[in-house]
Design a protein around this motif. Structure first.
Motif, PDB file in Angstrom:
ATOM      1  N   ILE A 176       0.906  -1.218   0.014  1.00 61.30           N
ATOM      2  CA  ILE A 176      -0.005   0.121   0.123  1.00 61.30           C
ATOM      3  C   ILE A 176       0.871   1.415  -0.017  1.00 61.30           C
ATOM      4  O   ILE A 176       0.670   2.225  -0.746  1.00 61.30           O
ATOM      5  CB  ILE A 176      -1.190  -0.165   1.050  1.00 61.30           C
ATOM      6  CG1 ILE A 176      -1.931  -1.074   1.097  1.00 61.30           C
ATOM      7  CG2 ILE A 176      -1.646   1.336   1.290  1.00 61.30           C
ATOM      8  CD1 ILE A 176      -2.689  -1.328   2.109  1.00 61.30           C
ATOM      9  N   ASP A 177       1.942   1.154   0.941  1.00 63.65           N
ATOM     10  CA  ASP A 177       3.020   2.335   0.957  1.00 63.65           C
ATOM     11  C   ASP A 177       4.250   1.597   1.385  1.00 63.65           C
ATOM     12  O   ASP A 177       4.201   0.587   1.642  1.00 63.65           O
ATOM     13  CB  ASP A 177       2.381   3.611   1.807  1.00 63.65           C
ATOM     14  CG  ASP A 177       1.799   3.229   3.205  1.00 63.65           C
ATOM     15  OD1 ASP A 177       2.507   2.378   3.728  1.00 63.65           O
ATOM     16  OD2 ASP A 177       0.798   3.760   3.604  1.00 63.65           O
ATOM     17  N   SER A 178       4.965   2.612   1.792  1.00 63.74           N
ATOM     18  CA  SER A 178       6.358   2.027   2.352  1.00 63.74           C
ATOM     19  C   SER A 178       6.126   1.557   3.496  1.00 63.74           C
ATOM     20  O   SER A 178       7.101   0.783   4.127  1.00 63.74           O
ATOM     21  CB  SER A 178       7.455   3.350   2.415  1.00 63.74           C
ATOM     22  OG  SER A 178       6.904   4.365   3.291  1.00 63.74           O
ATOM     23  N   ASP A 179       5.187   1.684   4.416  1.00 59.67           N
ATOM     24  CA  ASP A 179       4.976   1.212   5.945  1.00 59.67           C
ATOM     25  C   ASP A 179       3.875   0.122   5.948  1.00 59.67           C
ATOM     26  O   ASP A 179       3.846  -0.699   6.697  1.00 59.67           O
ATOM     27  CB  ASP A 179       4.723   2.269   6.636  1.00 59.67           C
ATOM     28  CG  ASP A 179       6.003   3.211   7.087  1.00 59.67           C
ATOM     29  OD1 ASP A 179       7.165   2.622   6.652  1.00 59.67           O
ATOM     30  OD2 ASP A 179       5.697   4.342   7.229  1.00 59.67           O
ATOM     31  N   HIS A 180       3.044   0.043   4.884  1.00 53.91           N
ATOM     32  CA  HIS A 180       2.166  -0.938   5.015  1.00 53.91           C
ATOM     33  C   HIS A 180       1.832  -1.810   3.681  1.00 53.91           C
ATOM     34  O   HIS A 180       2.032  -1.492   2.549  1.00 53.91           O
ATOM     35  CB  HIS A 180       0.662  -0.106   5.069  1.00 53.91           C
ATOM     36  CG  HIS A 180       0.683   0.680   6.388  1.00 53.91           C
ATOM     37  ND1 HIS A 180       1.266   1.939   6.449  1.00 53.91           N
ATOM     38  CD2 HIS A 180      -0.084   0.374   7.582  1.00 53.91           C
ATOM     39  CE1 HIS A 180       0.998   2.486   7.649  1.00 53.91           C
ATOM     40  NE2 HIS A 180       0.497   1.502   8.230  1.00 53.91           N
ATOM     41  N   ILE A 181       1.336  -3.092   4.003  1.00 60.61           N
ATOM     42  CA  ILE A 181       1.284  -4.130   2.931  1.00 60.61           C
ATOM     43  C   ILE A 181      -0.026  -4.692   3.144  1.00 60.61           C
ATOM     44  O   ILE A 181      -0.852  -4.567   4.359  1.00 60.61           O
ATOM     45  CB  ILE A 181       2.264  -5.368   2.963  1.00 60.61           C
ATOM     46  CG1 ILE A 181       2.050  -6.018   4.241  1.00 60.61           C
ATOM     47  CG2 ILE A 181       3.547  -4.629   2.771  1.00 60.61           C
ATOM     48  CD1 ILE A 181       3.073  -7.391   4.323  1.00 60.61           C
ATOM     49  N   ALA A 182      -0.833  -4.985   1.936  1.00 67.08           N
ATOM     50  CA  ALA A 182      -2.150  -5.866   2.173  1.00 67.08           C
ATOM     51  C   ALA A 182      -2.076  -7.262   1.790  1.00 67.08           C
ATOM     52  O   ALA A 182      -1.229  -7.727   1.090  1.00 67.08           O
ATOM     53  CB  ALA A 182      -3.322  -5.152   1.324  1.00 67.08           C
ATOM     54  N   ASN A 217       1.380  -3.464   9.276  1.00 70.44           N
ATOM     55  CA  ASN A 217       2.282  -2.179   9.431  1.00 70.44           C
ATOM     56  C   ASN A 217       3.704  -3.050   9.536  1.00 70.44           C
ATOM     57  O   ASN A 217       3.948  -3.667  10.720  1.00 70.44           O
ATOM     58  CB  ASN A 217       2.269  -1.364  10.529  1.00 70.44           C
ATOM     59  CG  ASN A 217       3.175  -0.111  10.726  1.00 70.44           C
ATOM     60  OD1 ASN A 217       4.266  -0.501  10.394  1.00 70.44           O
ATOM     61  ND2 ASN A 217       2.696   0.909  11.067  1.00 70.44           N
ATOM     62  N   VAL A 218       4.621  -2.992   8.516  1.00 70.34           N
ATOM     63  CA  VAL A 218       5.682  -3.566   8.475  1.00 70.34           C
ATOM     64  C   VAL A 218       6.733  -3.176   9.470  1.00 70.34           C
ATOM     65  O   VAL A 218       7.874  -3.918   9.894  1.00 70.34           O
ATOM     66  CB  VAL A 218       6.562  -3.960   7.038  1.00 70.34           C
ATOM     67  CG1 VAL A 218       5.438  -4.348   6.148  1.00 70.34           C
ATOM     68  CG2 VAL A 218       6.699  -2.210   6.607  1.00 70.34           C
ATOM     69  N   THR A 219       6.501  -1.918  10.179  1.00 73.22           N
ATOM     70  CA  THR A 219       7.553  -1.585  11.058  1.00 73.22           C
ATOM     71  C   THR A 219       6.995  -1.523  12.436  1.00 73.22           C
ATOM     72  O   THR A 219       8.101  -2.254  13.243  1.00 73.22           O
ATOM     73  CB  THR A 219       7.270   0.234  10.898  1.00 73.22           C
ATOM     74  OG1 THR A 219       7.746   0.494   9.518  1.00 73.22           O
ATOM     75  CG2 THR A 219       8.463   0.777  12.021  1.00 73.22           C
ATOM     76  N   THR A 220       5.790  -1.807  12.644  1.00 73.12           N
ATOM     77  CA  THR A 220       5.468  -2.109  13.924  1.00 73.12           C
ATOM     78  C   THR A 220       5.020  -3.487  14.498  1.00 73.12           C
ATOM     79  O   THR A 220       4.826  -4.290  15.174  1.00 73.12           O
ATOM     80  CB  THR A 220       4.509  -1.215  14.403  1.00 73.12           C
ATOM     81  OG1 THR A 220       3.107  -1.326  13.742  1.00 73.12           O
ATOM     82  CG2 THR A 220       4.779   0.489  14.487  1.00 73.12           C
ATOM     83  N   GLY A 221       4.663  -4.113  13.277  1.00 72.66           N
ATOM     84  CA  GLY A 221       4.159  -5.315  13.267  1.00 72.66           C
ATOM     85  C   GLY A 221       2.486  -5.434  13.409  1.00 72.66           C
ATOM     86  O   GLY A 221       1.938  -6.539  13.647  1.00 72.66           O
TER      87      GLY A 221
END
Length: 442
Positions: free
Chosen positions: A250-256, A319-323
């Motif tokens: 979705i963006d640099s921090d989020h995936i679907a 959120n790939v940064t926070t999990g």
């Protein structure tokens, strides 16, 4: 024999009545008179009996002629010289040759030359050897010739017989032109059907390839996110299926991440599936929120859905940064989660109504947090309901036992599970698609 008996009885009666008192002349006179009387009576009886037999014979002949004239099959009779002596109305119609132009002709005018010569040789051989049963109900397919020269296929049954002391040959013919045309038309339609089937099969194969191209390729699903390792696989039960998984940024921090199972199988399910994936990719954004995005997708699926198709789906935003992960489970089987070397257990959380049924639908969002080394396994019911040859289902418990307490990459998890499912099924044809998506967070 009867006359001799009667004369003996007469002599006995004469001797009994006259007791030898008659002179020789009187005895002979009486005998002549009685004999003449017996002869006259016998002649009258024989004449009457002969007339009766002749009448019966004539009636039988007339009946036989009527039967032959009213037969639907053509009847042709020829003598041992091959000359036509009988030609019934059905034969007139078949050969388009009137009775008076057939009687007295040689039978060769009715057959193609190759068959005519063959039958002529056979008739001559039979006539010379007097093999009267050589043509006993012999049936074959030959080529006939109409009076205008047109050739046509026909069935011919031939037999030979003795009539009035003469060797005769009888032929029964049936025009098979219509049946031949029907057979040829059926064969033509069969070939057309075969071509249509091959064309449709080819088109379905192409459509299946297009469908599979919409699903992300198995490995390296999030190349721009180094913290994520994901691997997916789908196997349609038919040429085209209704299962799918999707994985996109979705963006640099989020995936679907999503997995779904469309109702039905084949082309309709595949088309509905592709519509769902298109809607997901165009509407799932972090800015609008997961609930609003799913509401838009659901409303779009409900519109013009006359076939009442629906989909069970699990959709999450990580959120790939926070999990931290938000997700909506729309009637789908709960994913399995596991920490490093721990048991795989179902992800608890709210369940919602399936998509595509009601436009007015509320959704509850679940949340969870993935820690380093955690694994999330998404699957469709084709996995847990994979059937063995004995009818035993694979089950979620077997999945958990197989994968728990082992360190494996996402690709190894998918491959090991597929291998074990195939071992369980032993080449038993499956009625449901099988789809897996394993995601590891680092």
């Amino acid at each position: 024999m009867c006359v001799a008996i009667l004369m003996a009885l007469y002599e006995l009666a004469k001797e009994t009545i006259f007791k030898g008192q008659l002179t020789l002349w009187e005895s002979h006179t009486i005998t002549v008179i009685v004999t003449a009387t017996f002869a006259t009576i016998t002649a009258q009886f024989i004449r009457a009996r002969t007339n009766t037999l002749n009448k019966e014979l004539q009636e039988a002949h007339t009946q036989a002629a009527d039967v032959i004239d009213n037969m639907l099959d053509g009847v042709i009779m020829i003598d041992k010289e091959g000359v036509i002596v009988k030609f019934n109305p059905a034969a007139e119609k078949i050969f388009q040759r009137p009775f008076n132009k057939a009687i007295g002709k040689h039978f060769k005018v009715l057959l193609d030359i190759s068959y005519a010569n063959e039958f002529q040789d056979k008739i001559q051989s039979i006539s010379e050897d007097n093999e009267t049963l050589a043509f006993h109900n012999s049936k074959r397919e030959v080529i006939g010739v109409r009076s205008n020269g047109e050739k046509f296929p026909m069935d011919l049954i031939t037999s030979s017989m003795i009539i009035g002391g003469e060797l005769m040959f009888l032929g029964m013919v049936r025009d098979t032109s219509d049946s031949k045309k029907a057979e040829e038309e059926i064969e033509r339609l069969r070939q057309v059907e075969k071509k249509i089937h091959e064309s449709l099969k080819n088109e379905v194969t192409i459509a299946g390839a297009i469908q599979m191209n919409m699903i992300p390729k198995g490995g390296n699903l999030y190349p721009e996110h180094t913290r994520i390792r994901a691997h997916g696989f789908t196997r349609p039960a038919k040429e085209m299926g209704g299962d799918f998984f999707d994985a996109f940024s979705i963006d640099s921090d989020h995936i679907a991440l999503a997995i779904g199972d469309v109702s039905g199988k084949g082309v309709p399910a595949a088309l509905f599936m592709m519509k769902i994936m298109t809607l997901l990719r165009s509407n799932i954004t972090k800015s609008t929120g997961l609930i609003e995005s799913i509401r838009v997708v659901n409303n779009a699926l409900c519109q013009n859905n006359d076939s009442n198709m629906f989909v069970t789906m699990f959709i999450g935003i990580l959120n790939v940064t926070t999990g931290e992960m938000q997700y909506i489970n729309a009637g789908h089987d709960a994913p399995l989660t596991a920490n490093t070397n721990q048991e795989f257990t179902p992800l608890s959380g709210p369940r919602n109504m399936i998509l595509g049924i009601h436009e007015v639908n509320s959704f509850n969002v679940g949340t969870t947090t993935l820690n380093t080394g955690d694994t999330l396994l998404l699957y469709t019911d084709g996995v847990t309901e994979a059937e063995s040859i004995e009818g035993q289902l694979y089950s979620i418990n077997r999945v958990s036992r197989l994968l728990s307490n082992s360190q494996m990459t996402s690709e190894e998890i998918v491959n090991k599970l597929l291998t074990d499912i195939d071992l369980h099924c032993q080449s038993t044809p499956q009625s449901d698609d099988i789809t897996l998506l394993a995601i590891q967070y680092h």
